[in-house]
Structures are given as C-alpha cells and as structure tokens.
Scaffold this motif. Sequence first.
Motif, mmCIF file in Angstrom:
data_model
loop_
_atom_site.group_PDB
_atom_site.id
_atom_site.type_symbol
_atom_site.label_atom_id
_atom_site.label_comp_id
_atom_site.label_asym_id
_atom_site.label_seq_id
_atom_site.Cartn_x
_atom_site.Cartn_y
_atom_site.Cartn_z
ATOM 1 N N VAL A 10 0.872 -1.173 0.000
ATOM 2 C CA VAL A 10 0.000 0.000 0.000
ATOM 3 C C VAL A 10 0.910 1.224 0.000
ATOM 4 N N THR A 11 0.707 2.117 -0.960
ATOM 5 C CA THR A 11 1.472 3.358 -1.017
ATOM 6 C C THR A 11 0.574 4.514 -0.617
ATOM 7 N N VAL A 12 1.119 5.389 0.201
ATOM 8 C CA VAL A 12 0.383 6.554 0.676
ATOM 9 C C VAL A 12 0.918 7.797 -0.034
ATOM 10 N N LEU A 13 -0.004 8.547 -0.628
ATOM 11 C CA LEU A 13 0.337 9.795 -1.304
ATOM 12 C C LEU A 13 -0.173 10.975 -0.491
ATOM 13 N N PRO A 14 0.535 12.094 -0.554
ATOM 14 C CA PRO A 14 0.052 13.286 0.147
ATOM 15 C C PRO A 14 -1.161 13.866 -0.574
ATOM 16 N N SER A 15 -2.046 14.464 0.199
ATOM 17 C CA SER A 15 -3.213 15.100 -0.419
ATOM 18 C C SER A 15 -3.520 16.410 0.294
ATOM 19 N N ARG A 16 -4.329 17.190 -0.384
ATOM 20 C CA ARG A 16 -4.850 18.433 0.179
ATOM 21 C C ARG A 16 -6.304 18.524 -0.255
ATOM 22 N N ASN A 17 -7.191 18.679 0.705
ATOM 23 C CA ASN A 17 -8.625 18.757 0.443
ATOM 24 C C ASN A 17 -9.127 17.554 -0.356
ATOM 25 N N GLY A 18 -8.579 16.375 -0.061
ATOM 26 C CA GLY A 18 -9.048 15.148 -0.692
ATOM 27 C C GLY A 18 -8.490 14.866 -2.072
ATOM 28 N N LEU A 19 -7.606 15.729 -2.559
ATOM 29 C CA LEU A 19 -7.001 15.529 -3.883
ATOM 30 C C LEU A 19 -5.503 15.325 -3.738
ATOM 31 N N PRO A 20 -4.905 14.504 -4.602
ATOM 32 C CA PRO A 20 -3.455 14.300 -4.506
ATOM 33 C C PRO A 20 -2.700 15.621 -4.590
ATOM 34 N N GLU A 21 -1.696 15.744 -3.740
ATOM 35 C CA GLU A 21 -0.855 16.938 -3.676
ATOM 36 C C GLU A 21 0.304 16.788 -4.652
ATOM 37 N N VAL A 22 0.747 17.888 -5.224
ATOM 38 C CA VAL A 22 1.903 17.862 -6.116
ATOM 39 C C VAL A 22 3.146 17.629 -5.265
ATOM 40 N N MET A 23 3.912 16.627 -5.642
ATOM 41 C CA MET A 23 5.132 16.292 -4.901
ATOM 42 C C MET A 23 6.317 17.007 -5.526
ATOM 43 N N GLU A 24 7.386 17.104 -4.745
ATOM 44 C CA GLU A 24 8.626 17.696 -5.254
ATOM 45 C C GLU A 24 9.098 16.898 -6.470
ATOM 46 N N THR A 25 9.769 17.545 -7.378
ATOM 47 C CA THR A 25 10.222 16.912 -8.613
ATOM 48 C C THR A 25 10.995 15.629 -8.344
ATOM 49 N N TYR A 26 11.905 15.653 -7.365
ATOM 50 C CA TYR A 26 12.740 14.482 -7.092
ATOM 51 C C TYR A 26 11.942 13.308 -6.530
ATOM 52 N N ASP A 27 10.741 13.535 -6.018
ATOM 53 C CA ASP A 27 9.917 12.446 -5.489
ATOM 54 C C ASP A 27 8.878 11.938 -6.494
#
Length: 164
Positions: A60-77
Amino acid sequence: MIAVVGHPDLTAPTLAMLEDDLRRRLAGFARAGRTGLVRAGQGLPVVFGRAARAAGLALVTVLPSRNGLPEVMETYDRRAAGELLMLSEQVRLLEYDPSDGSACAGADESLLLSCVRLFAVWDGSPSTGRDSTARLVAFARDRGIVVEVLWPDGASRMALEEAS
C-alpha cells in the motif's frame, strides 16, 4: 501492516544492500498474508516497494493530499511515487504537506499506528530537523510496535554536500 523508516541520505550501495536484505525478510510476511505500507518518496520507500514486490508482499502506497485531492510532490519524489504506484496493490491519500518535514514525520506517525512491525534503517544517531528516524523508532516502540533496526555492515550515509 509492515512499514519502513530510515535515513533520507543513504548511499546507493547501502540502498542496494538493503533491497536484498528486505526482500529476504519480507518473504515470510508475504507467506503469512501481511501487507507493506510506505509513504511515497525517493530512496528507501522505493527500495522497500521493490523488495516487497519481489517477495510477493502486497504493498500500500500513501500519497500526500490536500482537500481530498493528490498533492503535487517535489520533482525528485515524482518518479519515485510513480514507481511505487506501479508496485502497489492499493493507494491511499493522507492529508499532509510533502514539503514540510514536520508534516511528513506526523504522517509517518499516523501510518505507524496501523502497523505491527517497523523496519528502521538507522545508525543510532539522534533525530535532526532533516531526519526523524530516531523519533519514529521511539514512537513505534512506545506504542508496542515491533521494531527491527537494520544497519548492514558497510552501510553508509551521504556526505552533507552530496545530500543537498
């Protein structure tokens, strides 16, 4: 669930050693029907994901989100997150700011609450503003989570100039 935490500045040879070691350790958990849990990011999370897949462990992979939508990650990630998504059987969103180290440590603590085991790739050094490994090990131990510290012979961290 089984999670991993560790220093963010592990060298490439150390990551390669860990991938083999984790694959062997995770195989037994795969046979027992356990699941791996990782917060998307480069380095150790990807190594854990690859090892889990090779061992047959569901991930299971966990992604960051904001207001229920995936958050933009840093380029290197981003590339790492993409690989983890391909390795995963399931994806979860968690509200946190991926550019805030404190928020990432808080997200890790939240995830550890659903785990029974933690693999900590840790040389025993204290937590700093950039590395919360020691804090997460203490957090897990305080909650009765089995912690297995991994620091293979020859493991090393990048010099400060390389890690920047």
